[in-house]
Design a protein around this motif. Structure first.
Motif, PDB file in Angstrom:
ATOM      1  N   ALA A 111       0.841  -1.192   0.000  1.00 14.86           N
ATOM      2  CA  ALA A 111       0.000   0.000   0.000  1.00 14.86           C
ATOM      3  C   ALA A 111       0.876   1.242   0.000  1.00 14.86           C
ATOM      4  O   ALA A 111       2.059   1.190   0.322  1.00 14.86           O
ATOM      5  CB  ALA A 111      -0.920   0.000   1.223  1.00 14.86           C
ATOM      6  N   VAL A 114      -1.521   7.881   2.142  1.00 12.72           N
ATOM      7  CA  VAL A 114      -2.308   9.038   1.708  1.00 12.72           C
ATOM      8  C   VAL A 114      -1.604  10.301   2.206  1.00 12.72           C
ATOM      9  O   VAL A 114      -1.095  10.335   3.331  1.00 12.72           O
ATOM     10  CB  VAL A 114      -3.727   8.955   2.294  1.00 12.72           C
ATOM     11  N   ARG A 234      -3.531   3.525   0.861  1.00  8.80           N
ATOM     12  CA  ARG A 234      -4.368   2.936  -0.185  1.00  8.80           C
ATOM     13  C   ARG A 234      -3.609   1.781  -0.827  1.00  8.80           C
ATOM     14  O   ARG A 234      -2.379   1.851  -0.969  1.00  8.80           O
ATOM     15  CB  ARG A 234      -4.710   3.968  -1.257  1.00  8.80           C
ATOM     16  N   PRO A 235      -4.314   0.726  -1.238  1.00 10.37           N
ATOM     17  CA  PRO A 235      -3.630  -0.379  -1.920  1.00 10.37           C
ATOM     18  C   PRO A 235      -2.862   0.126  -3.142  1.00 10.37           C
ATOM     19  O   PRO A 235      -3.361   0.977  -3.888  1.00 10.37           O
ATOM     20  CB  PRO A 235      -4.772  -1.315  -2.324  1.00 10.37           C
ATOM     21  N   THR A 238      -2.942   1.089  -8.590  1.00 10.76           N
ATOM     22  CA  THR A 238      -3.352   1.931  -9.713  1.00 10.76           C
ATOM     23  C   THR A 238      -2.716   1.480 -11.025  1.00 10.76           C
ATOM     24  O   THR A 238      -3.307   1.665 -12.094  1.00 10.76           O
ATOM     25  CB  THR A 238      -2.988   3.406  -9.443  1.00 10.76           C
ATOM     26  N   ALA A 249     -11.452  -2.568  -3.186  1.00 13.82           N
ATOM     27  CA  ALA A 249     -10.655  -2.548  -1.961  1.00 13.82           C
ATOM     28  C   ALA A 249      -9.311  -3.233  -2.228  1.00 13.82           C
ATOM     29  O   ALA A 249      -8.870  -4.101  -1.482  1.00 13.82           O
ATOM     30  CB  ALA A 249     -11.382  -3.228  -0.813  1.00 13.82           C
ATOM     31  N   GLY A 250      -8.664  -2.821  -3.300  1.00 11.87           N
ATOM     32  CA  GLY A 250      -7.436  -3.469  -3.732  1.00 11.87           C
ATOM     33  C   GLY A 250      -7.725  -4.463  -4.834  1.00 11.87           C
ATOM     34  O   GLY A 250      -8.698  -4.333  -5.581  1.00 11.87           O
ATOM     35  N   ASP A 282      -1.419  -6.407   1.894  1.00 13.27           N
ATOM     36  CA  ASP A 282      -2.124  -5.126   1.958  1.00 13.27           C
ATOM     37  C   ASP A 282      -2.835  -4.751   0.666  1.00 13.27           C
ATOM     38  O   ASP A 282      -3.772  -3.948   0.693  1.00 13.27           O
ATOM     39  CB  ASP A 282      -1.131  -3.990   2.260  1.00 13.27           C
ATOM     40  N   CYS A 283      -2.384  -5.271  -0.457  1.00 15.01           N
ATOM     41  CA  CYS A 283      -2.917  -4.847  -1.751  1.00 15.01           C
ATOM     42  C   CYS A 283      -4.180  -5.586  -2.149  1.00 15.01           C
ATOM     43  O   CYS A 283      -4.764  -5.282  -3.189  1.00 15.01           O
ATOM     44  CB  CYS A 283      -1.864  -5.015  -2.851  1.00 15.01           C
ATOM     45  N   ARG A 296     -10.310  -6.342   3.755  1.00 13.79           N
ATOM     46  CA  ARG A 296      -8.901  -6.092   3.461  1.00 13.79           C
ATOM     47  C   ARG A 296      -8.241  -5.620   4.745  1.00 13.79           C
ATOM     48  O   ARG A 296      -8.767  -4.743   5.433  1.00 13.79           O
ATOM     49  CB  ARG A 296      -8.712  -5.037   2.373  1.00 13.79           C
ATOM     50  N   GLU A 298      -4.438  -4.502   6.715  1.00 18.28           N
ATOM     51  CA  GLU A 298      -3.037  -4.093   6.558  1.00 18.28           C
ATOM     52  C   GLU A 298      -2.233  -4.619   7.740  1.00 18.28           C
ATOM     53  O   GLU A 298      -1.488  -3.877   8.384  1.00 18.28           O
ATOM     54  CB  GLU A 298      -2.968  -2.565   6.471  1.00 18.28           C
TER      55      GLU A 298
END
Length: 412
Positions: A111, A114, A234-235, A238, A249-250, A282-283, A296, A298
């Protein structure tokens, strides 16, 4: 299909554990490990704890890549994926491109933190480099502002205060740990900050990070020598947009941690899994039969154990991943341990006085324990985990007594 080439993307604990599991289960083929950092796999939990206090300088997991027969490619970042069997990466600073063909792929990209708006310097705490750079600036008298009163924010405040910094923690929520454990339980930790000499500002948003401090929402200015943003992650997925994988959610997986296909506009019914692609850590998110929803986490514990299922299924098994989640935090001289998932609980019971030195918060659905947060009560943690896993009905008249062992509270 013969499995000759496995590629693992993400050189953290989850990626390394996947490789170890594959080898322990007898997989003899090629394994390539791709890591975005120029470091071998290391443990992240100590970064906000013993690394920050100076008790540790290195948290390497010390993988023996030669013994594991792994082709390790540090400093490469995945950029795109063709589900038919091609992964593309770039390597900084020259951005040299590379392609990797695979028979099986494991995604463990973790992840990314942010950040807040503004052109001032803000630090995050995700990597070893982040931790070492921040630690070097935690000198007595320096003004440190931490945006976010969650797990990382509290741990960082603990370490910085112990090094003599003037620490302020602020959060938009009305209590610390509001997102993690809810405001009722989180409120019981607020007094810990003042006792440690840390200023806590709640119900306080941030307009922007500026040179020299924070412009606060609603007006006001908070001076800072260093600003650390700890408002969540965030996972890191992208780069997978348009890859054909379903991102929810990933990387969304099935119960066996196989990646799911992206939706087709005309398709109906559940999404199909992709047999050759797995996601862990985490992803990724997985469907929990235990809790009846996609989850999900972490958590270090997830990175440790999810690869056991992924590796088994990669080699042809059909195992299910449905854990009782576990997490711990050390803050302000206390050990906090959380087990389960309280999101759908219908009531809360306390074991002990939550203003005392040690206590346990118990979340229940009906008379079954679904989650617990223990403060310096390790026996409660161990026994709660077993009761949650077994879905054992409990005698709620016995449960609140902290002198009654949890293992003796089942209905008879």
């Amino acid at each position: 299909m013969t499995i000759d080439r496995v590629v693992v993307v993400g050189a953290g604990l989850a990626g390394l554990r996947t490789i170890e599991e594959l080898r322990s289960r007898g997989y003899p083929g090629e394994i390539t490990l791709i890591g975005a950092e120029d470091r071998p796999p290391y443990d992240r939990p100590p970064l906000s704890k013993k690394v920050m206090t100076g008790e540790l300088d290195d948290t390497s997991l010390r993988p023996d890549f030669a013994a594991l027969s792994v082709d390790f490619r540090p400093g490469e970042r995945a950029t795109s994926l063709d589900p038919e069997g091609v992964l593309r990466t770039t390597r900084q600073p020259r951005e040299a491109a590379a392609e990797y063909r695979f028979d099986r792929l494991v995604l463990a990209t973790g992840a990314t933190p942010v950040t807040l708006p503004g052109d001032g310097r803000q630090r995050v705490l995700r990597t070893m480099d982040d931790a070492l750079e921040l630690r070097a600036r935690l000198e007595p008298g320096r003004k440190l502002v931490v945006a976010g009163a969650g797990w990382i924010g509290a741990e960082l405040a603990t370490a910085a205060a112990s090094r003599g910094c003037e620490v302020t923690v602020l959060d938009l929520a009305a209590t610390p740990l509001a997102a993690a454990v809810g405001p009722e339980v989180g409120s019981k930790t607020a007094a810990w900050y003042a006792a440690a000499g840390v200023r806590l500002l709640l119900n306080q948003g941030v307009d922007s990070v500026q040179p020299g401090g924070l412009a606060l929402a609603g007006g006001g200015w908070l001076e800072a020598d260093e600003v650390v943003t700890a408002v969540g992650v965030r996972p890191a997925v992208t780069w997978l947009e348009g890859s054909g994988l379903h991102l929810e959610a990933g990387i969304a997986t099935d119960a066996g941690l196989r990646a799911l296909e992206a939706a087709v506009a005309s398709a109906e019914g559940p999404r199909a899994s992709i047999p050759g692609i797995f996601a862990v850590g985490d992803c990724s998110s997985f469907p929990s039969r235990r809790y009846g929803r996609r989850l999900r986490f972490e958590h270090w514990d997830v990175a440790l154990h999810a690869p056991e299922v992924a590796a088994a299924n990669l080699l042809g098994a059909d195992e299910t991943y449905d854990p009782v989640p576990y997490f711990w935090s050390e803050q302000f001289g206390r050990m906090l341990q959380y087990v389960g998932y309280h999101g759908d609980a219908d009531h809360l019971l306390w074991r002990g006085d939550p203003t005392s030195a040690s206590w346990t918060a118990c979340w229940l659905t009906g008379n079954r324990l679904v989650a617990a947060l223990t403060i310096d009560r390790p026996r409660d943690l161990l026994q709660a985990r077993k009761l949650i896993a077994a879905r054992t009905p409990l005698d709620l008249t016995k449960l609140p007594n902290p002198d009654t062992p949890l293992k003796t509270t089942p209905l008879t």
